[in-house]
Scaffold this motif. Structure first.
Motif, PDB file in Angstrom:
ATOM      1  N   LYS A 157       0.836  -1.207   0.000  1.00  0.00           N
ATOM      2  CA  LYS A 157       0.000   0.000   0.000  1.00  0.00           C
ATOM      3  C   LYS A 157       0.871   1.257   0.000  1.00  0.00           C
ATOM      4  O   LYS A 157       0.595   2.226  -0.714  1.00  0.00           O
ATOM      5  CB  LYS A 157      -0.926  -0.023   1.221  1.00  0.00           C
ATOM      6  CG  LYS A 157      -2.021   1.010   1.186  1.00  0.00           C
ATOM      7  CD  LYS A 157      -2.975   0.800   2.345  1.00  0.00           C
ATOM      8  CE  LYS A 157      -4.102   1.804   2.310  1.00  0.00           C
ATOM      9  NZ  LYS A 157      -5.040   1.649   3.435  1.00  0.00           N
ATOM     10  N   GLU A 158       1.933   1.227   0.801  1.00  0.00           N
ATOM     11  CA  GLU A 158       2.850   2.368   0.896  1.00  0.00           C
ATOM     12  C   GLU A 158       3.483   2.681  -0.465  1.00  0.00           C
ATOM     13  O   GLU A 158       3.516   3.836  -0.899  1.00  0.00           O
ATOM     14  CB  GLU A 158       3.948   2.029   1.909  1.00  0.00           C
ATOM     15  CG  GLU A 158       5.074   3.048   1.986  1.00  0.00           C
ATOM     16  CD  GLU A 158       6.307   2.518   2.699  1.00  0.00           C
ATOM     17  OE1 GLU A 158       7.398   3.074   2.448  1.00  0.00           O
ATOM     18  OE2 GLU A 158       6.203   1.557   3.490  1.00  0.00           O
ATOM     19  N   PHE A 159       3.968   1.648  -1.144  1.00  0.00           N
ATOM     20  CA  PHE A 159       4.650   1.875  -2.425  1.00  0.00           C
ATOM     21  C   PHE A 159       3.685   2.222  -3.556  1.00  0.00           C
ATOM     22  O   PHE A 159       4.028   3.001  -4.442  1.00  0.00           O
ATOM     23  CB  PHE A 159       5.536   0.675  -2.781  1.00  0.00           C
ATOM     24  CG  PHE A 159       6.906   0.794  -2.194  1.00  0.00           C
ATOM     25  CD1 PHE A 159       7.935   1.417  -2.892  1.00  0.00           C
ATOM     26  CD2 PHE A 159       7.176   0.326  -0.917  1.00  0.00           C
ATOM     27  CE1 PHE A 159       9.202   1.554  -2.347  1.00  0.00           C
ATOM     28  CE2 PHE A 159       8.437   0.460  -0.356  1.00  0.00           C
ATOM     29  CZ  PHE A 159       9.461   1.070  -1.068  1.00  0.00           C
ATOM     30  N   LEU A 160       2.487   1.662  -3.502  1.00  0.00           N
ATOM     31  CA  LEU A 160       1.491   2.059  -4.510  1.00  0.00           C
ATOM     32  C   LEU A 160       1.148   3.540  -4.336  1.00  0.00           C
ATOM     33  O   LEU A 160       0.985   4.266  -5.328  1.00  0.00           O
ATOM     34  CB  LEU A 160       0.223   1.197  -4.389  1.00  0.00           C
ATOM     35  CG  LEU A 160       0.351  -0.254  -4.846  1.00  0.00           C
ATOM     36  CD1 LEU A 160      -0.961  -1.008  -4.612  1.00  0.00           C
ATOM     37  CD2 LEU A 160       0.765  -0.349  -6.312  1.00  0.00           C
TER      38      LEU A 160
ATOM     39  N   LYS B 129       5.050   0.850 -15.802  1.00  0.00           N
ATOM     40  CA  LYS B 129       4.365  -0.442 -15.711  1.00  0.00           C
ATOM     41  C   LYS B 129       5.157  -1.430 -14.848  1.00  0.00           C
ATOM     42  O   LYS B 129       4.593  -2.148 -14.022  1.00  0.00           O
ATOM     43  CB  LYS B 129       4.174  -1.004 -17.126  1.00  0.00           C
ATOM     44  CG  LYS B 129       3.371  -2.281 -17.183  1.00  0.00           C
ATOM     45  CD  LYS B 129       3.233  -2.752 -18.624  1.00  0.00           C
ATOM     46  CE  LYS B 129       2.538  -4.102 -18.680  1.00  0.00           C
ATOM     47  NZ  LYS B 129       2.494  -4.653 -20.048  1.00  0.00           N
ATOM     48  N   ARG B 130       6.477  -1.428 -15.020  1.00  0.00           N
ATOM     49  CA  ARG B 130       7.334  -2.350 -14.255  1.00  0.00           C
ATOM     50  C   ARG B 130       7.305  -2.046 -12.762  1.00  0.00           C
ATOM     51  O   ARG B 130       7.329  -2.958 -11.931  1.00  0.00           O
ATOM     52  CB  ARG B 130       8.774  -2.284 -14.780  1.00  0.00           C
ATOM     53  CG  ARG B 130       9.734  -3.279 -14.143  1.00  0.00           C
ATOM     54  CD  ARG B 130       9.329  -4.701 -14.411  1.00  0.00           C
ATOM     55  NE  ARG B 130      10.294  -5.656 -13.898  1.00  0.00           N
ATOM     56  CZ  ARG B 130      10.037  -6.934 -13.711  1.00  0.00           C
ATOM     57  NH1 ARG B 130       8.840  -7.427 -13.997  1.00  0.00           N
ATOM     58  NH2 ARG B 130      10.967  -7.751 -13.246  1.00  0.00           N
ATOM     59  N   CYS B 131       7.269  -0.781 -12.401  1.00  0.00           N
ATOM     60  CA  CYS B 131       7.189  -0.402 -10.980  1.00  0.00           C
ATOM     61  C   CYS B 131       5.955  -1.021 -10.332  1.00  0.00           C
ATOM     62  O   CYS B 131       6.049  -1.644  -9.261  1.00  0.00           O
ATOM     63  CB  CYS B 131       7.122   1.120 -10.843  1.00  0.00           C
ATOM     64  SG  CYS B 131       8.687   1.963 -11.134  1.00  0.00           S
ATOM     65  N   TYR B 132       4.812  -0.862 -10.975  1.00  0.00           N
ATOM     66  CA  TYR B 132       3.571  -1.413 -10.429  1.00  0.00           C
ATOM     67  C   TYR B 132       3.608  -2.946 -10.396  1.00  0.00           C
ATOM     68  O   TYR B 132       3.113  -3.565  -9.448  1.00  0.00           O
ATOM     69  CB  TYR B 132       2.360  -0.914 -11.229  1.00  0.00           C
ATOM     70  CG  TYR B 132       1.951   0.504 -10.867  1.00  0.00           C
ATOM     71  CD1 TYR B 132       1.097   0.751  -9.785  1.00  0.00           C
ATOM     72  CD2 TYR B 132       2.417   1.598 -11.590  1.00  0.00           C
ATOM     73  CE1 TYR B 132       0.718   2.046  -9.444  1.00  0.00           C
ATOM     74  CE2 TYR B 132       2.057   2.898 -11.252  1.00  0.00           C
ATOM     75  CZ  TYR B 132       1.209   3.125 -10.180  1.00  0.00           C
ATOM     76  OH  TYR B 132       0.835   4.392  -9.835  1.00  0.00           O
TER      77      TYR B 132
END
Length: 202
Positions: free
Chosen positions: A84-87, A190-193
């Motif tokens: 949740k934090e990174f999103l 896209k890769r981050c997600y």
């Protein structure tokens, strides 16, 4: 009286002889016991296993087995409590990108603004990707991380190939760099997600 002295002398002499014989037998018995003990030690030799050593060996095997089982069960394939934090961080990054001064002109189709906008957008997501990857590298198990490294190398190759493919459609034109930067931005975002959703939990 003389006979009594002779008898007494004989009794004393016999007693001395008997004691001497007993002492000799005792010495022989001690020597025999010592030889038996030495023969047993030679027979047992270095192959004899002391019960305390055997117990220590068994305990050491049990400890090693427990360590192996612990290592197997402690395989970290996902980082708990960070998704949740990174999103949220990625969503904030996109808001910053949308607020860039170049966005308005980029949306209007001004080539220089587009080139700058997509270049900055790619850099911002690339920074986020590096932070995500570093966290995963530090917290995932070695086996999981090894698989991720292989996957990441393939992804980088694919990302570069796609960007070059997009840019080649405008080879030599002013839009070539725009297409290249735009492709890198979209792939990296896209890769981050993907990494956050795949390797992190809430």
């Amino acid at each position: 009286m003389k006979n009594k002295k002779n008898i007494l002398f004989m009794v004393i002499a016999l007693s001395i002889i008997t004691l001497a014989a007993c002492a000799e037998d005792n010495k022989k018995n001690q020597n025999s016991a010592s030889k038996t003990e030495q023969n047993q030690q030679v027979k047992d030799g270095p192959n004899k296993v002391d019960n305390t050593d055997k117990t220590a060996s068994v305990n050491a095997i049990k400890v090693n087995k427990n360590i192996q089982e612990t290592n197997t069960t402690n395989t970290v394939i996902k980082i708990e409590g960070r998704r949740k934090e990174f999103l949220g961080r990625l969503d904030s990054t996109q808001k910053e990108i949308d607020a860039l001064p170049e966005k308005k002109d980029s949306d209007a189709g001004v080539t220089n603004a587009m080139r700058s906008y997509y270049g900055k957008s790619y850099d911002m997501y690339d920074k986020e990707l590096n932070e995500i990857y570093t966290l995963l590298k530090n917290q995932l198990s070695p086996k999981t991380m090894k698989n991720l490294q292989t996957e990441q190398i393939k992804w980088i190759e694919h990302k570069e190939a796609e960007a070059n493919k997009e840019a080649s459609q405008y080879k030599g034109g002013t839009f070539e760099l725009v297409a290249y930067n735009s492709s890198l931005y979209n792939s990296t975002k896209k890769r981050c997600y993907e990494l956050v959703n795949k390797y992190m939990t809430d």
